[in-house]
Design a protein around this motif. Structure first.
Motif, mmCIF file in Angstrom:
data_model
loop_
_atom_site.group_PDB
_atom_site.id
_atom_site.type_symbol
_atom_site.label_atom_id
_atom_site.label_comp_id
_atom_site.label_asym_id
_atom_site.label_seq_id
_atom_site.Cartn_x
_atom_site.Cartn_y
_atom_site.Cartn_z
ATOM 1 N N HIS A 48 0.827 -1.214 0.000
ATOM 2 C CA HIS A 48 0.000 0.000 0.000
ATOM 3 C C HIS A 48 0.859 1.261 0.000
ATOM 4 C CE1 HIS A 48 -3.551 -2.406 1.894
ATOM 5 N NE2 HIS A 48 -3.564 -2.468 0.570
ATOM 6 N N ALA A 51 2.183 1.865 -3.375
ATOM 7 C CA ALA A 51 1.161 2.344 -4.314
ATOM 8 C C ALA A 51 0.640 3.733 -3.943
ATOM 9 C CB ALA A 51 0.001 1.359 -4.379
ATOM 10 N N GLY A 52 0.869 4.168 -2.697
ATOM 11 C CA GLY A 52 0.461 5.530 -2.320
ATOM 12 C C GLY A 52 -0.886 5.623 -1.640
ATOM 13 N N PRO A 75 -0.801 8.902 -6.014
ATOM 14 C CA PRO A 75 -0.964 7.527 -6.522
ATOM 15 C C PRO A 75 -1.124 7.461 -8.037
ATOM 16 C CG PRO A 75 -2.562 8.005 -4.764
ATOM 17 C CD PRO A 75 -1.767 9.247 -4.970
ATOM 18 N N SER A 79 1.204 5.476 -10.801
ATOM 19 C CA SER A 79 0.621 4.555 -11.771
ATOM 20 C C SER A 79 1.092 4.890 -13.184
ATOM 21 C CB SER A 79 -0.899 4.614 -11.651
ATOM 22 O OG SER A 79 -1.501 4.104 -12.797
ATOM 23 N N PHE A 84 2.303 -0.724 -10.445
ATOM 24 C CA PHE A 84 0.977 -1.355 -10.456
ATOM 25 C C PHE A 84 0.838 -2.288 -9.270
ATOM 26 C CE2 PHE A 84 -2.102 -4.603 -11.372
ATOM 27 C CZ PHE A 84 -3.128 -3.929 -12.017
ATOM 28 N N LEU A 85 -0.227 -2.094 -8.509
ATOM 29 C CA LEU A 85 -0.525 -2.995 -7.397
ATOM 30 C C LEU A 85 -1.764 -3.806 -7.740
ATOM 31 C CD1 LEU A 85 -0.447 -4.050 -4.437
ATOM 32 C CD2 LEU A 85 -1.729 -2.002 -3.786
ATOM 33 N N ALA A 86 -1.608 -5.124 -7.801
ATOM 34 C CA ALA A 86 -2.785 -5.992 -7.932
ATOM 35 C C ALA A 86 -3.281 -6.223 -6.507
ATOM 36 C CB ALA A 86 -2.407 -7.304 -8.601
ATOM 37 N N PHE A 87 -4.479 -5.728 -6.231
ATOM 38 C CA PHE A 87 -4.980 -5.694 -4.858
ATOM 39 C C PHE A 87 -5.299 -7.078 -4.308
ATOM 40 C CE2 PHE A 87 -6.178 -1.171 -3.828
ATOM 41 C CZ PHE A 87 -5.588 -0.596 -4.942
ATOM 42 N N PRO A 90 -9.670 -6.706 -4.487
ATOM 43 C CA PRO A 90 -10.132 -5.713 -5.472
ATOM 44 C C PRO A 90 -11.543 -5.242 -5.117
ATOM 45 C CG PRO A 90 -9.249 -7.679 -6.558
ATOM 46 C CD PRO A 90 -9.410 -8.009 -5.102
ATOM 47 N N GLU A 158 -7.604 -8.181 -12.357
ATOM 48 C CA GLU A 158 -6.380 -7.461 -11.985
ATOM 49 C C GLU A 158 -5.262 -7.762 -12.991
ATOM 50 O OE1 GLU A 158 -8.000 -5.410 -9.528
ATOM 51 O OE2 GLU A 158 -6.008 -5.447 -8.633
ATOM 52 N N GLN A 161 -5.752 -5.910 -16.196
ATOM 53 C CA GLN A 161 -5.297 -4.517 -16.119
ATOM 54 C C GLN A 161 -3.790 -4.431 -16.264
ATOM 55 O OE1 GLN A 161 -7.097 -2.488 -12.672
ATOM 56 N NE2 GLN A 161 -8.648 -4.077 -12.738
ATOM 57 N N PHE B 392 -9.278 5.252 -3.923
ATOM 58 C CA PHE B 392 -7.872 4.860 -4.010
ATOM 59 C C PHE B 392 -7.657 3.849 -5.139
ATOM 60 C CE2 PHE B 392 -4.376 1.952 -2.811
ATOM 61 C CZ PHE B 392 -3.348 2.820 -3.136
ATOM 62 N N TYR B 393 -8.580 2.929 -5.282
ATOM 63 C CA TYR B 393 -8.454 1.934 -6.362
ATOM 64 C C TYR B 393 -8.335 2.643 -7.716
ATOM 65 C CZ TYR B 393 -9.384 -2.410 -8.940
ATOM 66 O OH TYR B 393 -9.294 -3.506 -9.768
ATOM 67 N N ARG B 395 -7.467 5.777 -8.292
ATOM 68 C CA ARG B 395 -6.245 6.585 -8.391
ATOM 69 C C ARG B 395 -5.033 5.692 -8.607
ATOM 70 N NH1 ARG B 395 -5.323 11.550 -4.947
ATOM 71 N NH2 ARG B 395 -4.132 11.955 -6.838
ATOM 72 N N ALA B 396 -5.041 4.521 -7.995
ATOM 73 C CA ALA B 396 -3.932 3.588 -8.190
ATOM 74 C C ALA B 396 -3.900 3.093 -9.634
ATOM 75 C CB ALA B 396 -4.055 2.410 -7.229
ATOM 76 N N ARG B 397 -5.014 3.294 -10.356
ATOM 77 C CA ARG B 397 -5.049 2.908 -11.763
ATOM 78 C C ARG B 397 -4.810 4.098 -12.684
ATOM 79 N NH1 ARG B 397 -3.925 -1.008 -9.559
ATOM 80 N NH2 ARG B 397 -5.150 -2.914 -9.384
ATOM 81 N N GLY B 398 -4.402 5.218 -12.100
ATOM 82 C CA GLY B 398 -3.954 6.340 -12.933
ATOM 83 C C GLY B 398 -4.890 7.527 -13.011
ATOM 84 N N MET B 399 -6.044 7.440 -12.374
ATOM 85 C CA MET B 399 -6.976 8.570 -12.486
ATOM 86 C C MET B 399 -6.632 9.660 -11.471
ATOM 87 S SD MET B 399 -10.566 6.627 -13.037
ATOM 88 C CE MET B 399 -10.490 5.005 -13.786
#
Ligand code: ADP
Ligand code: MG
Lengths: 252, 441
Positions: A48, A51-52, A75, A79, A84-87, A90, A158, A161, B392-393, B395-399
């Motif tokens: 975490h 990933a920020g 974050p 990215s 890339f963090l695969a949660f 998810p 995930e 992505q 957060f999900y 943003r972690a994907r670039g948004m």
């Protein structure tokens, strides 16, 4: 050559409590690292912080990504730069179709890098190609993000992505949790297909099982917020036989 | 006190505006008398203030600072500005009926090739004609409500639409109110939509304005009759200028085995109030209402709905959403009245507010008044911020933060928009929401 990821003496607090007590880890491009450790040892916390995710206070140490200070970046900036963090878990986002989500995310990253955004037809072609290779039916992508997905489908989403965004650092947090062997194999094949000399993977797992499918170059054992032992892939097998008990003692 | 004086002045100034407007108001004889009575009814109360229970959260004496003169009939320049505004908001495949500054604009409207069973007249024509029965229907809104009374006194034009028994209109009817952006002015309109037995139609109402339109006031009203076995799909989009007022009222009656599906969204105006009374008077009928207020800055929007279950075996669903940023203020007052004969009523009401700022405010006032014993009625409310783990999900994907918020807001609003059956109209509503989101970023 600068390492892809350098975590140096990282200390992290959550709600006044120190969780990571000076963690050091170096990952070079092309390598696959496994981080193993008992529940509560701080594996997800580390992922975490890289990933920020908000809510973590870094009280010491640093994280460099391609030599740049990662902790200074939002974050979305991380990215776009290839983290890339695969949660582990998810999230479900009702009302946002996976398609819309993927397109918005991919274009946001491209825009941040100064690249042209994908037009819808080009994007669709790309998604179809990637989804096909992961056995993800297009119908699934028309539903809300992860809404009504099985555990395996969420993890495949995930990996989808990851394949679409082509990050240079992939952190997989407990990708195997809740997956049966078949689902695990599909997801692991997807990950293995992404292995490349330019890319590094950090595979976080509690069990050795996953590492039969994604074979690591390096294995680290985490306990109580520190890396307590590092070695080659044989370390994972050793752990399988002996369990974590000895490492809990080391950290205590 | 100065403030008190200013409030009273507003009321007085409206009296003068009525006197000045009278020669321009259509309808002589009985209609003129009814207008006079309506104005007197208005004057007895004046602009509603917070001491009137129904207007507790929307005190027009405080909010409505100036009285604007009746808008002049649009000239060629006004019509051309309106035509430009129309280009941005009109969609294909609908029959447009356009009112510019409160006056029907035939040149901007689609009056050709009327479907068999569809009749369209202007309110002006209807009020000037000798048709007491129709006039009675037009005045069948709650005369005790001061803003309806004022509207009855001042209404200058509108459209009176009738769909004959058994007629199923393929093409939606789109009534578009455009403020042309001349001098600050007020418009008073009333329209009617009568759907015959076993008929089906889609009615869209849009409130828009020319690019440079700022301060103006819309006072609109709508009478809707849904015949036995008929179905009306209704969409209402308020995209007035961010300095405009919109005070609209409607009275809807739903017959036997009829279906009314209505969706309303407000993204414009500085102050708005939409007050609707839905009377379900026939058995085995169904009403679904979905509403959304998207507000930021200092926007204030009030939706006040009364659902009257008069007949047995009917169901009603009300879901009302608000997305509130900055100091946005959304009010939802929902009242369900179940009359004694209305056994087996199934009535539910739900409000959901999404707060994007600490200073935003959502007020809900649900009321149930039930005189029948065998009913299922209920209401619920949720208020909350955007979910941090979802943000957060994304943003972690670039948004970016704004992008992630926008996507989650779209999802929240999208659940309401899904209730619109017609694809093109769903798109129309989505683009209105996107315009609000884009202006926010
Ligand atoms: N938000 C939080 N608030 C308080 N304690 C937390 C929070 N998140 C994690 N922790 C604690 O930090 C420790 C490490 O947790 P975590 O990183 O999830 O471990 P792992 O992923 O290795 O199982 C645990 O003791 C856990 O209870
Ligand atoms: Mg974990």
């Amino acid at each position: 050559m600068t390492a892809l990821l350098q975590v140096k003496n990282l200390q992290v607090r959550v709600e006044e409590q120190e969780i990571l007590h000076g963690l050091t880890l170096t990952v070079n491009a092309g390598e696959v690292h496994a981080i193993m450790g008992p529940n509560g040892s701080g594996k997800s916390t580390l992922s975490h912080v890289i990933a920020g995710k908000p809510g973590y206070e870094v009280t010491g140490g640093e994280i460099l990504f391609k030599g740049e200070d990662l902790l200074d970046m939002a974050p979305d900036v991380r990215s776009a730069k290839g983290v890339f963090l695969a949660f582990q878990y998810p999230v479900e986002i009702p009302g946002v179709t996976t398609m819309t989500f993927l397109r918005t995310a991919l274009n946001a990253q491209r825009k941040a890098r100064g690249e042209a955004e994908y037009l819808v037809p080009d994007f669709l072609r790309k998604v179809r190609e990637v989804a096909g290779s992961l056995n993800i039916p297009m119908d699934m992508l028309k539903r809300g993000v992860n809404v009504g997905f099985s555990g395996g489908e969420k993890k495949r989403n995930e990996v989808l992505q990851m394949a679409l965004f082509q990050p240079s650092l992939c952190i997989l947090d407990e990708m195997d949790s809740g997956l049966d062997i078949d689902a695990l194999r599909v997801a692991a094949d997807g990950v293995n297909a992404l292995r490349s000399p330019e890319r590094a993977m950090v595979v976080i797992t509690h069990y050795q099982r996953l590492l039969n499918y994604i074979v690591p170059d390096h294995v680290h054992v985490m306990s109580k917020g520190r890396v307590v032992k590092s070695g080659g892939k044989e370390l994972a097998l050793e752990l399988e036989a002996t369990g974590y008990a000895q490492y809990e003692d080391v950290a205590a | 006190m100065n403030v008190a004086l200013a409030k009273t002045d507003t009321g007085t100034a409206l009296g003068e505006a009525f006197a000045l407007a009278r020669p321009r108001l259509p309808g002589g004889g009985k209609v003129a008398n009814t207008r006079q009575q309506a104005f007197e009814a208005y004057e007895r109360i004046g602009l509603p203030n917070r001491r009137i229970e129904d207007w507790k959260y929307t005190d027009l004496r405080v909010l409505m600072r100036d009285v604007l003169p009746l808008a002049p009939a649009p000239d060629a320049a006004a019509l051309s500005r309106a035509a430009d505004a129309l280009k941005l908001h009109a969609i294909d495949g609908v029959r447009k009926l356009v009112l510019v500054d409160g006056v029907f604009a035939p040149k901007l409207s689609d009056l050709g090739k009327l479907d068999a069973g569809l009749t369209i007249r202007t309110l002006r024509d209807v009020l000037e004609a000798d048709d007491a029965a129709l006039h009675a229907k037009l005045f069948a809104l709650d005369a005790a409500n001061p803003m309806i009374a004022l509207n009855s006194a001042m209404m200058t034009d509108g459209v009176v639409i009738a769909v004959a028994d058994g007629t199923r209109l393929a093409q939606p009817v789109h009534v578009i109110h455009i403020a042309s952006g001349g001098l600050p002015a007020a418009m008073f309109t009333r329209s009617m939509f009568s759907l015959g037995k076993e008929a089906a139609a889609t009615l869209v109402e849009s409130y828009i304005c020319a690019d440079d339109a700022e301060n103006y006031q819309v006072h609109d009203s709508m009478v809707i009759h849904i015949g036995d076995g008929a179905r009306l799909d209704h969409v209402r989009l308020t995209e007035d200028s961010r300095e405009a007022f919109n005070i609209s009222s409607s009275a809807i009656t739903v017959g036997h085995k009829a279906h009314f599906n209505t969706f309303g969204m407000n993204t414009g105006t500085i102050v708005s109030r939409y007050q609707a009374v839905i009377g379900i008077v026939g058995e085995h009928s169904q009403v679904e209402t979905n509403g959304v207020n998207l507000l930021n800055g200092r926007q204030h929007a009030d939706t006040t709905l009364v659902m009257n279950h008069v007949a047995p075996n009917c169901s009603s669903r009300e879901v009302f959403r608000a997305v509130l940023d900055d100091r946005g203020h959304s009010v939802f007052q929902g009242r369900i009245n179940v009359h004694q004969p209305a056994q087996k009523t199934d009535a539910k009401m739900m409000t959901r507010a999404l707060l994007l700022s600490d200073e935003a405010e959502a007020d809900n006032k649900p009321e149930l008044e039930i005189f029948a014993d065998d009913v299922q009625c209920g209401h619920g409310a949720t208020t909350g911020a955007l979910d941090d783990s979802l943000l957060f999900y994304l943003r972690a994907r670039g948004m970016t933060e704004k992008q992630a918020q926008a996507l989650l807001i779209q999802a929240f609003v999208g659940e309401a928009i899904e209730s619109i059956v017609n694809d093109d109209l769903r798109e129309l509503a989505i683009s209105a929401a996107e315009r609000w989101l884009a202006a926010r970023a």
